[in-house]
Design an enzyme around this catalytic site. Sequence first.
Site, short mmCIF file in Angstrom:
data_model
loop_
_atom_site.label_atom_id
_atom_site.label_comp_id
_atom_site.label_asym_id
_atom_site.label_seq_id
_atom_site.Cartn_x
_atom_site.Cartn_y
_atom_site.Cartn_z
N ALA A 172 4.04 12.62 -2.86
CA ALA A 172 3.67 11.79 -4.01
C ALA A 172 2.31 11.17 -3.73
CB ALA A 172 4.71 10.71 -4.25
N ILE A 202 3.93 10.52 1.46
CA ILE A 202 3.16 9.72 0.51
C ILE A 202 1.68 9.81 0.85
CG2 ILE A 202 2.83 7.44 -0.53
CD1 ILE A 202 5.66 8.57 -0.91
N LYS A 203 0.87 10.05 -0.17
CA LYS A 203 -0.58 9.97 -0.01
C LYS A 203 -1.05 8.74 -0.77
CE LYS A 203 -4.91 12.39 -1.11
NZ LYS A 203 -5.51 13.65 -1.62
N THR A 204 -1.73 7.84 -0.05
CA THR A 204 -2.19 6.62 -0.68
C THR A 204 -3.55 6.24 -0.12
OG1 THR A 204 -1.49 4.41 -1.37
CG2 THR A 204 -1.12 4.98 0.94
#
Length: 291
Positions: A172, A202-204
Amino acid sequence: MADLDDIKDGKDFGIGIPQQNPAFTLKGSGSLDWGMQSRLARIFNPKTNRTVMLAFDHGYFQGPTTGLERIDINIAPLFEYADVLMCTRGILRSVVPAAANRPVVLRASGANSILTDLSNEAVAVAMEDAVRLNACAVAAQVYIGTEHEHQSIKNIIQLIDQGMRYGMPTMAVTGVGKDMVRDQRYFSLASRIAAEMGAQVIKTYYVDSGFERIAAGCPVPIVIAGGKKLPERDALEMCYQAIDQGASGVDMGRNIFQSDAPIAMLKAVHAIVHKNENAAAAYQLFLHEQN
């Protein structure tokens, strides 16, 4: 046909030695099915549980932006220096050689580009096609705090559910609502929501204040986005701080392919992520490799 006349009884059964079942140590992934763990082990180096991804999926909404005009000329020479490639299926099929032998995170969402809200996306790849392409994960945006937040969450839920069926991880990617502040509180919220929905990665974004809280509060691996082009020394400092504060890797695009020395930059990032070099040492490596 096997020769049944020469079957010998086994003797070395290791009696008294417990069977070895090494744990899968990637954060939050110990209870996943074998196929999903296998794909994640290709994305994250099992020796470090970290990764250096090369993102060049920007064309799905930006078109042939600077550095991505010709993937075969500008990006293909970088493949061997990255752990993972992140791209769309169109680029994968048309430009990326299968012999590159690099795990792929497949961009699986898309929709608007220039006329309306970018956050109004849909799932753009069937899971069967991701499997057919031998992808190691699929990726989709999740836009917390936007008009289309609900749709983006539905998108990742759809991919997560289908991915569980096929052993395909979902990454995500946290998009930023235009009215939201890019701070620890927002990215903690977005990352945690995506993980609670079942995303395996998770990519943030990295933030200067409180990133360690984002990483600690997320039960699955976080990789940071490179974001806009920065001076190389600044990009390496961002990378170092993120890894030092709990990130499991980076997914960089513009800070690699818009650099004057992209291979040198990838080597410097690799030194931080996998060898625990600090930003100063990595920058010296960049300067050396640049020359």
